[in-house]
Design a protein around this motif. Structure first.
Motif, PDB file in Angstrom:
ATOM      1  N   ARG A  93       0.811  -1.215   0.000  1.00  0.00           N
ATOM      2  CA  ARG A  93       0.000   0.000   0.000  1.00  0.00           C
ATOM      3  C   ARG A  93       0.849   1.272   0.000  1.00  0.00           C
ATOM      4  O   ARG A  93       0.424   2.329   0.441  1.00  0.00           O
ATOM      5  N   ARG A  94       2.077   1.149  -0.547  1.00  0.00           N
ATOM      6  CA  ARG A  94       2.976   2.303  -0.627  1.00  0.00           C
ATOM      7  C   ARG A  94       3.457   2.526  -2.061  1.00  0.00           C
ATOM      8  O   ARG A  94       4.425   3.222  -2.291  1.00  0.00           O
ATOM      9  N   GLY A  95       2.774   1.887  -3.021  1.00  0.00           N
ATOM     10  CA  GLY A  95       3.086   2.105  -4.423  1.00  0.00           C
ATOM     11  C   GLY A  95       4.133   1.171  -5.006  1.00  0.00           C
ATOM     12  O   GLY A  95       4.496   1.308  -6.177  1.00  0.00           O
ATOM     13  N   VAL A  96       4.621   0.215  -4.232  1.00  0.00           N
ATOM     14  CA  VAL A  96       5.691  -0.665  -4.703  1.00  0.00           C
ATOM     15  C   VAL A  96       5.214  -1.558  -5.843  1.00  0.00           C
ATOM     16  O   VAL A  96       5.898  -1.685  -6.865  1.00  0.00           O
ATOM     17  N   ALA A  97       4.054  -2.173  -5.682  1.00  0.00           N
ATOM     18  CA  ALA A  97       3.557  -3.072  -6.737  1.00  0.00           C
ATOM     19  C   ALA A  97       3.357  -2.313  -8.039  1.00  0.00           C
ATOM     20  O   ALA A  97       3.732  -2.803  -9.119  1.00  0.00           O
ATOM     21  N   ARG A  98       2.815  -1.127  -7.971  1.00  0.00           N
ATOM     22  CA  ARG A  98       2.572  -0.335  -9.183  1.00  0.00           C
ATOM     23  C   ARG A  98       3.894   0.048  -9.850  1.00  0.00           C
ATOM     24  O   ARG A  98       4.032  -0.016 -11.072  1.00  0.00           O
ATOM     25  N   VAL A  99       4.881   0.436  -9.069  1.00  0.00           N
ATOM     26  CA  VAL A  99       6.186   0.786  -9.625  1.00  0.00           C
ATOM     27  C   VAL A  99       6.834  -0.441 -10.266  1.00  0.00           C
ATOM     28  O   VAL A  99       7.462  -0.339 -11.332  1.00  0.00           O
ATOM     29  N   LEU A 100       6.679  -1.602  -9.657  1.00  0.00           N
ATOM     30  CA  LEU A 100       7.212  -2.834 -10.251  1.00  0.00           C
ATOM     31  C   LEU A 100       6.505  -3.153 -11.572  1.00  0.00           C
ATOM     32  O   LEU A 100       7.159  -3.531 -12.549  1.00  0.00           O
ATOM     33  N   LEU A 101       5.184  -2.992 -11.617  1.00  0.00           N
ATOM     34  CA  LEU A 101       4.451  -3.221 -12.874  1.00  0.00           C
ATOM     35  C   LEU A 101       4.904  -2.255 -13.959  1.00  0.00           C
ATOM     36  O   LEU A 101       5.102  -2.652 -15.113  1.00  0.00           O
ATOM     37  N   ASP A 102       5.053  -1.008 -13.597  1.00  0.00           N
ATOM     38  CA  ASP A 102       5.496  -0.007 -14.573  1.00  0.00           C
ATOM     39  C   ASP A 102       6.919  -0.303 -15.062  1.00  0.00           C
ATOM     40  O   ASP A 102       7.224  -0.146 -16.247  1.00  0.00           O
ATOM     41  N   ALA A 103       7.787  -0.739 -14.159  1.00  0.00           N
ATOM     42  CA  ALA A 103       9.159  -1.082 -14.544  1.00  0.00           C
ATOM     43  C   ALA A 103       9.174  -2.305 -15.455  1.00  0.00           C
ATOM     44  O   ALA A 103       9.970  -2.374 -16.399  1.00  0.00           O
ATOM     45  N   ALA A 104       8.301  -3.270 -15.182  1.00  0.00           N
ATOM     46  CA  ALA A 104       8.211  -4.454 -16.043  1.00  0.00           C
ATOM     47  C   ALA A 104       7.773  -4.055 -17.444  1.00  0.00           C
ATOM     48  O   ALA A 104       8.329  -4.541 -18.445  1.00  0.00           O
ATOM     49  N   ALA A 105       6.807  -3.152 -17.534  1.00  0.00           N
ATOM     50  CA  ALA A 105       6.342  -2.684 -18.845  1.00  0.00           C
ATOM     51  C   ALA A 105       7.458  -1.940 -19.578  1.00  0.00           C
ATOM     52  O   ALA A 105       7.669  -2.148 -20.777  1.00  0.00           O
ATOM     53  N   ALA A 106       8.175  -1.097 -18.878  1.00  0.00           N
ATOM     54  CA  ALA A 106       9.280  -0.367 -19.501  1.00  0.00           C
ATOM     55  C   ALA A 106      10.369  -1.327 -19.965  1.00  0.00           C
ATOM     56  O   ALA A 106      10.927  -1.159 -21.066  1.00  0.00           O
ATOM     57  N   PHE A 107      10.671  -2.333 -19.167  1.00  0.00           N
ATOM     58  CA  PHE A 107      11.667  -3.333 -19.542  1.00  0.00           C
ATOM     59  C   PHE A 107      11.252  -4.053 -20.825  1.00  0.00           C
ATOM     60  O   PHE A 107      12.043  -4.200 -21.757  1.00  0.00           O
ATOM     61  N   ALA A 108      10.005  -4.515 -20.867  1.00  0.00           N
ATOM     62  CA  ALA A 108       9.521  -5.254 -22.035  1.00  0.00           C
ATOM     63  C   ALA A 108       9.488  -4.367 -23.288  1.00  0.00           C
ATOM     64  O   ALA A 108       9.842  -4.818 -24.376  1.00  0.00           O
ATOM     65  N   ARG A 109       9.064  -3.122 -23.117  1.00  0.00           N
ATOM     66  CA  ARG A 109       9.070  -2.194 -24.260  1.00  0.00           C
ATOM     67  C   ARG A 109      10.482  -1.994 -24.790  1.00  0.00           C
ATOM     68  O   ARG A 109      10.716  -2.020 -25.996  1.00  0.00           O
ATOM     69  N   ALA A 110      11.425  -1.765 -23.890  1.00  0.00           N
ATOM     70  CA  ALA A 110      12.815  -1.548 -24.293  1.00  0.00           C
ATOM     71  C   ALA A 110      13.392  -2.778 -24.991  1.00  0.00           C
ATOM     72  O   ALA A 110      14.275  -2.654 -25.843  1.00  0.00           O
ATOM     73  N   ASP A 111      12.873  -3.945 -24.653  1.00  0.00           N
ATOM     74  CA  ASP A 111      13.322  -5.191 -25.272  1.00  0.00           C
ATOM     75  C   ASP A 111      12.633  -5.440 -26.620  1.00  0.00           C
ATOM     76  O   ASP A 111      12.969  -6.386 -27.313  1.00  0.00           O
ATOM     77  N   GLY A 112      11.680  -4.595 -26.977  1.00  0.00           N
ATOM     78  CA  GLY A 112      10.970  -4.751 -28.243  1.00  0.00           C
ATOM     79  C   GLY A 112       9.882  -5.806 -28.217  1.00  0.00           C
ATOM     80  O   GLY A 112       9.447  -6.282 -29.273  1.00  0.00           O
ATOM     81  N   ALA A 113       9.425  -6.169 -27.034  1.00  0.00           N
ATOM     82  CA  ALA A 113       8.396  -7.208 -26.918  1.00  0.00           C
ATOM     83  C   ALA A 113       7.054  -6.739 -27.466  1.00  0.00           C
ATOM     84  O   ALA A 113       6.734  -5.548 -27.442  1.00  0.00           O
ATOM     85  N   ALA A 114       6.288  -7.697 -27.951  1.00  0.00           N
ATOM     86  CA  ALA A 114       4.950  -7.402 -28.464  1.00  0.00           C
ATOM     87  C   ALA A 114       3.968  -7.139 -27.326  1.00  0.00           C
ATOM     88  O   ALA A 114       3.047  -6.338 -27.468  1.00  0.00           O
ATOM     89  N   ARG A 115       4.180  -7.834 -26.196  1.00  0.00           N
ATOM     90  CA  ARG A 115       3.257  -7.658 -25.072  1.00  0.00           C
ATOM     91  C   ARG A 115       3.846  -8.305 -23.818  1.00  0.00           C
ATOM     92  O   ARG A 115       4.792  -9.062 -23.875  1.00  0.00           O
ATOM     93  N   LEU A 116       3.214  -7.964 -22.715  1.00  0.00           N
ATOM     94  CA  LEU A 116       3.420  -8.627 -21.429  1.00  0.00           C
ATOM     95  C   LEU A 116       2.158  -9.425 -21.129  1.00  0.00           C
ATOM     96  O   LEU A 116       1.053  -8.982 -21.473  1.00  0.00           O
ATOM     97  N   GLU A 117       2.313 -10.562 -20.493  1.00  0.00           N
ATOM     98  CA  GLU A 117       1.161 -11.377 -20.087  1.00  0.00           C
ATOM     99  C   GLU A 117       1.308 -11.733 -18.621  1.00  0.00           C
ATOM    100  O   GLU A 117       2.415 -11.824 -18.098  1.00  0.00           O
ATOM    101  N   LEU A 118       0.183 -11.959 -17.975  1.00  0.00           N
ATOM    102  CA  LEU A 118       0.166 -12.510 -16.624  1.00  0.00           C
ATOM    103  C   LEU A 118      -1.160 -13.192 -16.414  1.00  0.00           C
ATOM    104  O   LEU A 118      -2.096 -13.023 -17.184  1.00  0.00           O
ATOM    105  N   GLU A 119      -1.228 -13.982 -15.367  1.00  0.00           N
ATOM    106  CA  GLU A 119      -2.508 -14.531 -14.944  1.00  0.00           C
ATOM    107  C   GLU A 119      -2.570 -14.461 -13.439  1.00  0.00           C
ATOM    108  O   GLU A 119      -1.542 -14.446 -12.751  1.00  0.00           O
ATOM    109  N   THR A 120      -3.776 -14.367 -12.928  1.00  0.00           N
ATOM    110  CA  THR A 120      -3.991 -14.361 -11.491  1.00  0.00           C
ATOM    111  C   THR A 120      -5.232 -15.187 -11.203  1.00  0.00           C
ATOM    112  O   THR A 120      -6.014 -15.486 -12.108  1.00  0.00           O
ATOM    113  N   ASP A 121      -5.392 -15.542  -9.957  1.00  0.00           N
ATOM    114  CA  ASP A 121      -6.558 -16.329  -9.574  1.00  0.00           C
ATOM    115  C   ASP A 121      -7.836 -15.527  -9.790  1.00  0.00           C
ATOM    116  O   ASP A 121      -7.861 -14.298  -9.626  1.00  0.00           O
ATOM    117  N   HIS A 122      -8.903 -16.232 -10.127  1.00  0.00           N
ATOM    118  CA  HIS A 122     -10.181 -15.571 -10.420  1.00  0.00           C
ATOM    119  C   HIS A 122     -10.746 -14.841  -9.207  1.00  0.00           C
ATOM    120  O   HIS A 122     -11.517 -13.896  -9.349  1.00  0.00           O
TER     121      HIS A 122
END
Length: 152
Positions: A93-122
């Motif tokens: 609840r201090r923004g860590v998860a959101r910063v990690l998600l944003d960093a993952a997106a930036a990493f994948a973009r910089a790598d030229g990836a088409a997309r990021l995927e994940l799954e979570t429990d329903h």
């Protein structure tokens, strides 16, 4: 102080392994520091995954995200799978998860990836709300299947 993220290296094994063990325990695996250390150590040594490590209040180890590479044959492009996301209890609840998600997106973009995927429990409404707020979209046009090959 805002959370920061950096890519982990083999030198971070002593920091990441206990985090990974707590992550596994959160998902009902028994605590096993040796298994966690061996698994993460192998990922880092082989470069099988990208691990992004969060720091909060100047201290590393607030959380991590682990990405695995795969490919889309149809798109003829790399895809990164966000397989693991964990934030320590004191950092939630201090923004860590959101910063990690944003960093993952930036990493994948910089790598030229088409997309990021994940799954979570329903029934993981909290994670689903986080992913939606970060711009992730459900893709319901497919049915996911698995073929278990070994006992876990």
């Amino acid at each position: 102080m805002s959370p920061t993220v950096r890519r982990a290296s083999s030198a971070d094994l002593d920091l990441i392994a206990p985090l990974f063990d707590r992550y596994r325990h959160f998902y009902t695996q028994r605590e096993d520091a040796a298994v966690s250390r061996a698994f993460i150590g192998e990922r880092l040594a082989r470069g099988d995954s990208a691990i992004l490590l969060a720091a909060l209040d100047g201290a590393d180890g607030a959380g991590f995200v682990q990405l695995y590479p795969t490919f889309s044959s149809v798109r003829a492009a790399r895809v990164w799978v966000l397989n693991d996301l964990f934030v320590e209890a004191h950092a939630r609840r201090r923004g860590v998860a959101r910063v990690l998600l944003d960093a993952a997106a930036a990493f994948a973009r910089a790598d030229g990836a088409a997309r990021l995927e994940l799954e979570t429990d329903h029934d993981n409404a909290q994670a689903q709300a986080l992913y939606a707020a970060a711009g992730w979209q459900r893709f319901d046009g497919t049915q996911r299947y698995q073929l278990p090959l070994a006992q876990a």
